[in-house]
Enzyme design. Sequence first.
Site, mmCIF file in Angstrom:
data_model
loop_
_atom_site.group_PDB
_atom_site.id
_atom_site.type_symbol
_atom_site.label_atom_id
_atom_site.label_comp_id
_atom_site.label_asym_id
_atom_site.label_seq_id
_atom_site.Cartn_x
_atom_site.Cartn_y
_atom_site.Cartn_z
ATOM 1 N N SER A 1 0.817 -1.228 0.000
ATOM 2 C CA SER A 1 0.000 0.000 0.000
ATOM 3 C C SER A 1 0.843 1.267 0.000
ATOM 4 C CB SER A 1 -0.960 0.001 1.194
ATOM 5 O OG SER A 1 -1.924 -1.013 1.019
ATOM 6 N N LYS B 1 -9.192 -5.174 10.875
ATOM 7 C CA LYS B 1 -10.409 -4.607 10.282
ATOM 8 C C LYS B 1 -11.631 -4.771 11.188
ATOM 9 C CE LYS B 1 -8.868 -5.562 5.541
ATOM 10 N NZ LYS B 1 -9.235 -6.092 4.234
ATOM 11 N N ASP C 1 -13.328 -2.401 0.475
ATOM 12 C CA ASP C 1 -13.047 -3.684 -0.194
ATOM 13 C C ASP C 1 -14.155 -4.062 -1.192
ATOM 14 O OD1 ASP C 1 -10.562 -4.195 0.911
ATOM 15 O OD2 ASP C 1 -11.357 -5.339 2.596
ATOM 16 N N GLY D 1 -16.030 -19.158 -0.084
ATOM 17 C CA GLY D 1 -15.461 -18.702 1.179
ATOM 18 C C GLY D 1 -16.513 -18.117 2.093
ATOM 19 N N ALA D 2 -16.185 -18.083 3.398
ATOM 20 C CA ALA D 2 -17.113 -17.525 4.385
ATOM 21 C C ALA D 2 -16.350 -16.753 5.460
ATOM 22 C CB ALA D 2 -17.943 -18.647 5.021
ATOM 23 N N GLY D 3 -15.125 -16.307 5.144
ATOM 24 C CA GLY D 3 -14.334 -15.516 6.086
ATOM 25 C C GLY D 3 -14.612 -14.029 5.899
ATOM 26 N N GLY D 4 -13.672 -13.201 6.363
ATOM 27 C CA GLY D 4 -13.859 -11.751 6.327
ATOM 28 C C GLY D 4 -14.024 -11.211 4.919
ATOM 29 N N MET E 1 -9.570 -13.377 -5.551
ATOM 30 C CA MET E 1 -9.070 -12.231 -4.771
ATOM 31 C C MET E 1 -7.577 -12.343 -4.470
ATOM 32 S SD MET E 1 -11.823 -11.161 -1.954
ATOM 33 C CE MET E 1 -13.566 -11.077 -2.291
ATOM 34 N N GLY F 1 -6.532 -10.934 -7.937
ATOM 35 C CA GLY F 1 -7.026 -9.889 -7.035
ATOM 36 C C GLY F 1 -6.253 -8.578 -7.016
HETATM 37 P P1 NDP Z 1 -10.233 -15.580 6.473
HETATM 38 O O1 NDP Z 1 -9.186 -16.294 7.242
HETATM 39 O O2 NDP Z 1 -11.195 -14.694 7.190
HETATM 40 O O3 NDP Z 1 -11.114 -16.683 5.663
HETATM 41 C C1 NDP Z 1 -10.483 -17.710 4.967
HETATM 42 C C2 NDP Z 1 -11.508 -18.443 4.097
HETATM 43 O O4 NDP Z 1 -10.780 -19.345 3.257
HETATM 44 C C3 NDP Z 1 -12.501 -19.301 4.858
HETATM 45 O O5 NDP Z 1 -13.715 -19.336 4.158
HETATM 46 C C4 NDP Z 1 -11.831 -20.677 4.859
HETATM 47 O O6 NDP Z 1 -12.753 -21.749 4.958
HETATM 48 C C5 NDP Z 1 -11.251 -20.689 3.470
HETATM 49 N N1 NDP Z 1 -10.117 -21.586 3.296
HETATM 50 C C6 NDP Z 1 -8.889 -21.464 3.866
HETATM 51 N N2 NDP Z 1 -8.080 -22.458 3.427
HETATM 52 C C7 NDP Z 1 -8.822 -23.201 2.575
HETATM 53 C C8 NDP Z 1 -8.536 -24.366 1.800
HETATM 54 N N3 NDP Z 1 -7.324 -24.940 1.810
HETATM 55 N N4 NDP Z 1 -9.516 -24.872 1.002
HETATM 56 C C9 NDP Z 1 -10.729 -24.280 0.971
HETATM 57 N N5 NDP Z 1 -11.070 -23.179 1.700
HETATM 58 C C10 NDP Z 1 -10.121 -22.654 2.486
HETATM 59 O O7 NDP Z 1 -9.434 -14.789 5.329
HETATM 60 P P2 NDP Z 1 -9.935 -13.500 4.522
HETATM 61 O O8 NDP Z 1 -11.376 -13.671 4.262
HETATM 62 O O9 NDP Z 1 -9.478 -12.269 5.212
HETATM 63 O O10 NDP Z 1 -9.077 -13.588 3.168
HETATM 64 C C11 NDP Z 1 -9.348 -14.573 2.183
HETATM 65 C C12 NDP Z 1 -8.496 -14.332 0.945
HETATM 66 O O11 NDP Z 1 -8.846 -13.114 0.296
HETATM 67 C C13 NDP Z 1 -6.998 -14.241 1.256
HETATM 68 O O12 NDP Z 1 -6.305 -15.008 0.310
HETATM 69 C C14 NDP Z 1 -6.682 -12.768 1.085
HETATM 70 O O13 NDP Z 1 -5.346 -12.572 0.654
HETATM 71 C C15 NDP Z 1 -7.683 -12.364 -0.002
HETATM 72 N N6 NDP Z 1 -8.012 -10.929 0.038
HETATM 73 C C16 NDP Z 1 -7.683 -10.155 -1.048
HETATM 74 C C17 NDP Z 1 -7.982 -8.811 -1.068
HETATM 75 C C18 NDP Z 1 -7.618 -7.980 -2.269
HETATM 76 O O14 NDP Z 1 -7.664 -6.738 -2.191
HETATM 77 N N7 NDP Z 1 -7.299 -8.583 -3.396
HETATM 78 C C19 NDP Z 1 -8.652 -8.146 0.070
HETATM 79 C C20 NDP Z 1 -8.977 -9.055 1.156
HETATM 80 C C21 NDP Z 1 -8.649 -10.399 1.132
HETATM 81 P P3 NDP Z 1 -13.225 -22.355 6.396
HETATM 82 O O15 NDP Z 1 -14.346 -21.487 6.864
HETATM 83 O O16 NDP Z 1 -13.641 -23.722 6.038
HETATM 84 O O17 NDP Z 1 -12.017 -22.313 7.297
#
Ligand code: NDP
Length: 300
Positions: A32, A87, A123, A148-151, A242, A265
């Site tokens: 950044s 965040k 984002d 995905g279901a994370g942040g 992403m 991404g």
């Molecule tokens: P989180 O840790 O909050 O969530 C991770 C997610 O990935 C969960 O849904 C998890 O599933 C899943 N996951 C992790 N490993 C695996 C795997 N081996 N196989 C399948 N599913 C998997 O991370 P974020 O949400 O913060 O970030 C996710 C991605 O997005 C990152 O790679 C990050 O770099 C990218 N990103 C890019 C941005 C950009 O500007 N381009 C901005 C923000 C994020 P489960 O629930 O089953 O654990």
Amino acid sequence: MDSVLTLHDLGGRPPSGTALAVLGHPIKHSISPAMHTAALDEMARTEPRFADWTYRRFDVPPEDLPVALSRFHALGFRGLNLTVPHKVIAFDCVRSVDPAARPIGAVNTLLWTPEGWHGHNTDGYGLAAAVREKLGRPLAGAPVLLLGAGGAARGAAVECLQQRCAGLWIANRSADNLRRLLDLLAPLAGDVPLRGFDPLHPPADLPEGLLVINATSAGLRADDAPPLDLAHTPRPVGVYDMIYNPPQTPLLAAAAARGIPHANGLSMLVHQGARALEIWSGATVPVHAMRSAARRALRL
Ligand code: NDP
């Protein structure tokens, strides 16, 4: 590359000029500063008021974030970016939150106001702008399959629903995390169909023509399996991942092998940064300068 600073480097005196910063932990890989400095340099060529704007990076552990935010505010920093893991923590520390960011429960851009920090989340904007730029498709009216279901997925899902996508299918490895996200999204969905599924067992009625968005971290490592098997999914119109480092994930390689339009991404990173700088400056931001700087910083 500029040095990584800590709270000890902040001192007690306001910085000279207009100060911006990104806070994270770790922060040394953040590109950044390179993107924002390139944009500010270009903006200063036509508008001299930007000549004394600076953007630095600070390594701040999560337990120090509330104190750090108070100190940056007291010193008069004009704006802050927040990255992993800040965040969500910052959402509860700011004075006010942009209405569009409220359902996300996370902020990545703070604007100084006399009363305290005002939080935004750029984002979702970054994702929508990137998908439009790279795949030629607006999220509005598109049937979307989100992985995905994370942040990041939460921000993407809220953006898709706020833009009224045609339908939102969400696939995630962990059923519990998927359920939590679907429960949170249900009140926002209105008449947009919202469904969840296990990526190993896609439903038989998945339509063709989906826009696939990967918001999982599967693909950060070269030996990760793709989060969805495109061989067992109806042909999508485009695949957006992403992840930008590495630039080609196994999911993107599978899309390329099938001739499906795809993009990584980097464009999202650039557009979310450009939107943040727009919020702080009120000026038109040279997105191309940020894009070139990001590519140089990543040696692409
Ligand atoms: P989180 O840790 O909050 O969530 C991770 C997610 O990935 C969960 O849904 C998890 O599933 C899943 N996951 C992790 N490993 C695996 C795997 N081996 N196989 C399948 N599913 C998997 O991370 P974020 O949400 O913060 O970030 C996710 C991605 O997005 C990152 O790679 C990050 O770099 C990218 N990103 C890019 C941005 C950009 O500007 N381009 C901005 C923000 C994020 P489960 O629930 O089953 O654990």
